[in-house]
Design an enzyme around this catalytic site. Structure first.
Site: not given
Lengths: 546, 315, 316
Positions: A194, A228, A259, A323, A347, A363-364
């Site tokens: 969005d 993971e 990854r 992902h 993200e 990412s966190l």
């Protein structure tokens, strides 16, 4: 939420606009952990963390931003801990850390396998503490820009059916990813790009969109993620012969390679006939019941729910699944976009710290570090500007646009358009990419784009119209899908998550630059722009092996 | 985490073979609901089974003792089980749902956790007792269905309930948590319905049958138990119930006692509430006058008379 | 697999009464109720409305009632609950419906806000350069609650909430426990008082919340919270008085002395309270239903007292 809390701590008048209640955010689904060079288990430094991230990014990440993130990481973990975050602990009481893919040492702080959830709750608690206003179940539809600066958003109040103007001197997009572009994804229904689409429509370019991370361990049945953390705790990947195949592809790191490497290896095994029903296996059995129940209970539960198989006794069939979007709204290292007063973090943003491939546990971290950084920058910016001019014209445009959509009849059902987008992406822009395939995908997307102009809703009501919201989300998916395929087609090299079978080599001479995509209109292709070079500080590109 | 339910193997106890059971009446059956105790003993006689009362047993903890100490109820119950074992009994029969649930919970903790068993026996050792871990705790309802059998019960009926419309009221502790009880589905139990049918009555289906009677909070806040009772009894009454059957004396006390108070909010319901053994004994031909039904606040006299089961005056 | 969804349909701005709608679908064997609802919405009727987000039992959006069973639609396989090929779908009980399966959640969130649900440490950030040290054991006490996804399944299932919305409910009590047991928090006593005021002791011990989809076991957390509030001195209310007097009478006689417990719970000198329980007492007495005034201790009661003493069990 991290941004809102930072702003609130600085005394700013801040509100959150969200299509979900804050604790429903998909960050809660992040399982494994959050990276920071605390050095609680082995000596570690932010520089080590930065290097692992640069290498993981296949040298496409901007090194100044990566260094800033690695430097800030330990501080941010401590900030969370001070606010009550329930981290797992070492016997001496310090925060526990576990190994993760692509990292040189155990650097990932965690709370069993619900790390995202505990962080999410800690942040929500801080919203409660500061009484931050939450426009809950408000679906943002457009960014307001007046006199060249961002002045807030227009949002659809799902409970009343009204479109409201939410004025703000600064707007931060922390709207997450776009997983629903693909048919199968680890992402929830809400991950529909969005914020990226809204910013893109307002004239901010999207950056590095071709870099899509396929997570090595998603469940065959429903695409749900198995963290993971499983491999971090020592789980094996097996092919149909029971062979731990990863050492063929990553002789040193095996299952804990980055990854992109693991996903390609799995897909190669499957393509070469060493899979079972299009899957390979994640094997936890040797970890033993006790460790599984203590450290990976959610993973066991998710696998049990979906497959009926207990990971304690049985290897779980898995395959790579969409992902994470490394790309997103172009920002600088403070989260600021090209439009003053408009920011992006997490993200939704592309700073870029992940480059061509993101490491697990980053990412966190990105959401926390850049949530705080963008809010800090925004707080200072807000002090420097006068009152904003409410964008009544954007409100009027959006009201007319939405009324027009609700009034439409006879066009395409949005679920059909979404299927066209999903098929185009999953069939033609998956793990391995090729010129001819990508062109087919682009054509398929153009057809979908045509159909998207006529999408209709069956629900015409004003009360909680999720049919309309899903239609608007499908429009957003349409917007963000095109830059992915076009970027993948133009980039004639393989780097990180972009694996071109017709261009298998990384080409540093030609491609150490970011992809920018500018929107041209509702029914035309984006314009690519390669004017932004990768920023390098300390690390020259070298051959990347694990 | 999802609990993986495995149906417990239906092991036939030694008591079931010898028809000689340990019997744990519980506090309420010995205090305010003596009619429950007496009708149980009359029913046992009719069924030809021997209930050996564990006279030195303590209260099960009544779910309340957990609120002051996490472990004491487990140790008290271990002491009770040790008494049963000393009498050569491996099957303890209860007539109260709360006793069933909490004694089973304690037993499960003891049997599944060696540390807890050692801890309990450490204390029991101070007065020379020891629990070996051989006891099963069951409710009389389960005994009736598993050991006697519905077919046999049905064949023994001399005073069929003549289609009396009965609302089964399971309450809580005989079914939940499923990990402790697990004898039948807690969400869709049907043992009481089966039993009612076997005795010639007509079971009423209503959503309140597995809900709480409010007994445990009757003193916490004005009107709370009455409201919970009223809500459930309204549902039963609206489905046409003439009476209620419950395996639990605490449920009986709440349902029987509070319907008068719940009428203001939920309308009059006035459903008489039978204890499980009362209704079974009645159907099997035990003298209705001996079942203590005069002690009920809401007299079952009218419904018994209307179904030709007993004259008005016995209740 | 053929299935018919029997759906609750309602729009608070349009309808006076809910209606029902049948939607027949052909679905794969492994479909959850949420998958089936998504398919129904995409293919049959776009106006079917429900909340959902993660579809992996972590966001807490999609709790609803399916064939009388309240739980997460994303965690409930259709084949497990369908009856004769049908699944009846309703919104969560204990909430006001807004549209179809979407309910007004505000009363639920309000219960959390009342807790001041954020850590209130005695120390400051600046007191610590690094994280505070907390033992793994102390952290583990919080783990069960950390798994809570605030899906409100327990709140919807709670019979006490259904008759008295003032009750905090299982989810909020569990969250209160998460702070009361947190060694980093400095407001444990205040929190104990607050949750007691929000009718902690109104929990009816019914285990309806044992169907927590995330293993939080709210019923156990409620018991943990009660014990903690007693330890923290919250004893002057009917709830704790009840627990402590039950404990006392069992220690004295081996049995729960009903008369003692009633008097001890209401308060021996609380004449107003005693008057309130009088009507029921009289109703029962008029039928001869009175517990014995004097209760003889069970044989070997000294063994029971030994257990209480050994374990230092609190009594009133």
């Amino acid at each position: 939420m991290r941004a809102a809390v930072e702003a609130a701590e600085h005394g700013a008048d801040v509100a959150i606009v969200s299509k979900l209640h804050p604790v429903r955010s998909h960050s809660g689904a992040a399982q494994g952990g959050i990276n920071a060079a605390l050095g609680n288990r082995e000596e570690d430094t932010p520089a080590n963390h930065a290097f692992d991230t640069v290498k993981g990014s296949d040298y496409l990440g901007d090194q100044d931003a990566i260094e800033a993130m690695a430097e800030d990481a330990p501080r941010q973990i401590v900030w969370l801990e001070h606010r009550g975050c329930i981290f797992s602990r070492l016997p001496d009481g310090r925060i526990a850390q576990r190994p993760f893919g692509g990292a040189g040492m155990p650097r990932t702080c965690y709370s069993a396998d619900v790390t995202g959830l505990v962080i999410l709750h800690t942040l929500w608690e801080q919203l409660e503490r500061f009484g931050v206003k939450v426009y809950e179940e408000f679906f943002a539809t457009a960014l307001c820009v007046e006199d060249g600066v961002g002045t807030g958003v227009v949002a659809y109040n799902m409970r009343t059916g009204d479109l409201d103007l939410i004025n703000a001197k600064a707007t931060i997009f922390a709207t997450g990813g776009l997983g629903r572009v693909y048919r199968k994804t680890t992402n929830g229904y809400a991950s529909t790009g969005d914020g990226m689409a809204i910013a893109y429509r307002a004239g901010i370019p999207l950056m590095d969109m071709e870099f899509v991370q396929f997570h090595p361990t998603s469940l065959k049945e429903n695409g749900v993620l198995l963290s993971e953390a499983a491999r971090g705790e020592g789980a094996y990947l097996l092919n149909k012969d029971g062979e731990r195949f990863m050492f063929k592809y990553a002789p040193n790191k095996g299952e804990l390679a980055s990854r992109d490497v693991v996903s390609r290896a799995e897909w190669t095994e499957i393509l070469e006939g060493r899979g079972v029903d299009g899957c390979v296996f994640l094997d936890l059995r040797h970890l033993g019941r006790e460790k599984i129940l203590e450290r990976l209970p959610q993973i066991r539960e998710l696998a049990l729910d979906a497959t009926g198989k207990d990971a304690i006794d049985t290897p779980i069939p898995i395959l790579p699944g969409m992902h994470y979007a490394m790309g997103g709204i172009e920002t600088d290292k403070f989260g600021a976009t090209r439009i003053p007063g408009v920011y992006a973090a997490g993200e939704a943003a592309c700073v870029s710290v992940h480059g061509a491939n993101r490491l697990g546990g980053n990412s966190l971290l990105e959401t926390i570090v850049f949530g705080a950084r963008s809010a800090n920058h925004a707080v200072n910016y807000v002090k420097s500007v006068g009152e904003v001019r409410p964008s009544e014209r954007t409100l009027k445009n959006e009201r007319e646009r939405i009324a027009g959509i609700l009034a439409r009849s006879g066009g395409a059902r949005h679920s059909l358009v979404r299927k066209m987008i999903n098929d185009a992406m999953s069939d033609h822009a998956f793990i391995f990419r090729h010129d001819a395939e990508l062109r087919k995908g682009l054509d398929a997307l153009r057809q979908a784009r045509e159909a998207a102009l006529t999408m209709t809703t069956m629900d015409k009501s004003r009360t909680f119209n999720t049919d309309l919201v899903t239609l608007l989300e499908t429009e957003f998916l349409m917007e963000v899908a095109q830059p992915i395929i076009l970027g993948a087609l133009n980039r004639t090299e393989s780097r990180g998550a972009q694996a071109r079978t017709d261009f298998p080599e990384r080409k540093d001479d030609e491609w150490l630059k970011h992809t920018l995509m500018h929107r041209t209109g509702p029914n035309s292709d984006p314009t690519p722009d390669y004017s932004r070079n990768v920023i390098m500080t300390n690390w020259e590109p070298t051959v990347r092996t694990y | 985490m999802a609990i993986v339910m495995e149906a417990p193997a239906k092991r036939r106890t030694k008591s079931a073979e010898t028809k000689r059971y340990g019997f744990f009446p519980g506090c309420v059956a010995k205090e305010s609901c003596t009619e429950l105790l007496h009708s149980t003993l009359l029913l046992a006689e009719k069924l030809g089974i021997e209930l050996v009362e564990l006279t030195a047993a303590s209260c099960c903890g009544a779910s309340v003792l957990n609120d002051v100490n996490r472990d004491v109820a487990r140790v008290l119950n271990a002491r009770t089980y040790a008494q049963a074992e000393a009498l050569g009994l491996d099957d303890v029969i209860t007539i109260c749902s709360t006793c069933t649930g909490h004694m089973r919970a304690a037993n499960k903790e003891l049997l599944e956790d060696e540390t807890r068993m050692r801890h309990a026996n450490g204390i029991l050792g101070k007065f020379g007792a020891k629990y070996q871990g051989n006891v099963t705790v069951r409710h009389l309802l389960w005994l009736l269905i598993d050991d006697i059998g519905l077919d046999k019960l049905s064949a023994m009926v001399v005073n069929p309930l003549n289609g009396m419309k009965i609302a089964p009221f399971y309450g809580c502790h005989i079914i939940r948590p499923e990990s402790v009880n697990g004898w039948e589905s807690a969400r869709n139990p049907h043992s009481l319905e089966d039993l009612i049918t076997a005795l010639g009555g007509e079971p009423i289906d209503y959503a309140g049958k597995t809900r709480c009677c409010g007994f445990h909070v009757q003193l916490e806040k004005d009107g709370i138990a009455a409201n919970m009772v009223g809500q459930n009894m309204r549902m039963a009454k609206d489905k046409g119930a003439e009476a209620v059957l419950t395996p639990c004396p605490l449920c009986h006390l709440a349902l029987d006692g509070y319907q008068a108070d719940s009428a203001a909010r939920w309308g009059r319901t006035d459903l008489p509430t039978f204890h499980l053994p009362q209704l079974v004994a009645l159907a099997l031909g035990v003298d209705p006058g001996a079942l203590g039904m005069k002690r009920h606040v809401i007299s079952p006299g009218t419904v018994l008379q209307s179904r030709d089961l007993a004259p008005m005056h016995v209740a | 697999m053929q299935v018919t969804l029997d759906l609750f349909r309602y729009d608070e701005n349009v309808d006076t009464e809910p209606r029902r709608q049948d939607v027949s679908l052909d679905i794969p064997e492994g479909f959850t109720v949420l998958d089936a609802l998504e398919q129904a919405k995409a293919e049959c009727d776009g106006s079917i409305t429900f909340r959902r987000s993660c579809r992996s039992a972590i966001c807490g959006s999609c709790s609803m009632n399916m064939e009388g069973v309240t739980g997460l639609a994303c965690k409930t396989p259709v084949k497990n609950i369908a009856k004769n090929g049908r699944v009846k779908v309703d919104p969560m009980p204990n909430f006001e419906p807004m549209k179809d399966m979407v309910v007004h959640m505000d009363p639920f969130w309000e219960k959390y806000s009342r807790l001041k649900p954020f850590l209130q440490p005695a120390d400051k950030d600046s007191d610590h350069e690094r994280e505070r040290r907390v033992s793994p054991e102390d952290m583990k006490k919080l783990v069960a609650v950390a798994n809570c996804i605030m899906c409100a399944t327990c709140y919807a299932l709670c019979p006490v909430v259904s008759v008295d919305p003032a009750f905090a409910g299982p989810a909020a009590i569990s969250y209160a426990y998460r702070f009361i047991e947190d060694v980093r928090d400095s407001k444990r006593a205040e929190r104990a008082a607050q949750i007691s005021d929000d009718y902690l002791w109104l929990c009816a011990h019914c285990y309806a919340c044992s169907y927590c989809p995330k293993g939080v076991e709210p019923h156990d957390r409620i018991i943990d919270t009660k014990r903690a509030t007693i330890e923290l001195g919250q004893t002057n209310a009917p709830g704790p008085r009840h627990a402590l007097v039950v404990s006392k009478t069992i220690k004295q006689s081996g049995m729960l002395n009903e008369n003692e417990v009633i008097i001890g719970t209401v308060g021996r000198f609380n004449f107003k309270g005693i008057l309130k329980v009088m009507p029921l007492g009289l109703r029962m007495a008029s039928r001869g239903k009175i517990p014995p005034l004097f209760l003889k201790p069970v044989p070997k009661v000294d063994e029971i007292r030994t257990i209480f003493n050994e374990m230092e069990v609190p009594v009133s």
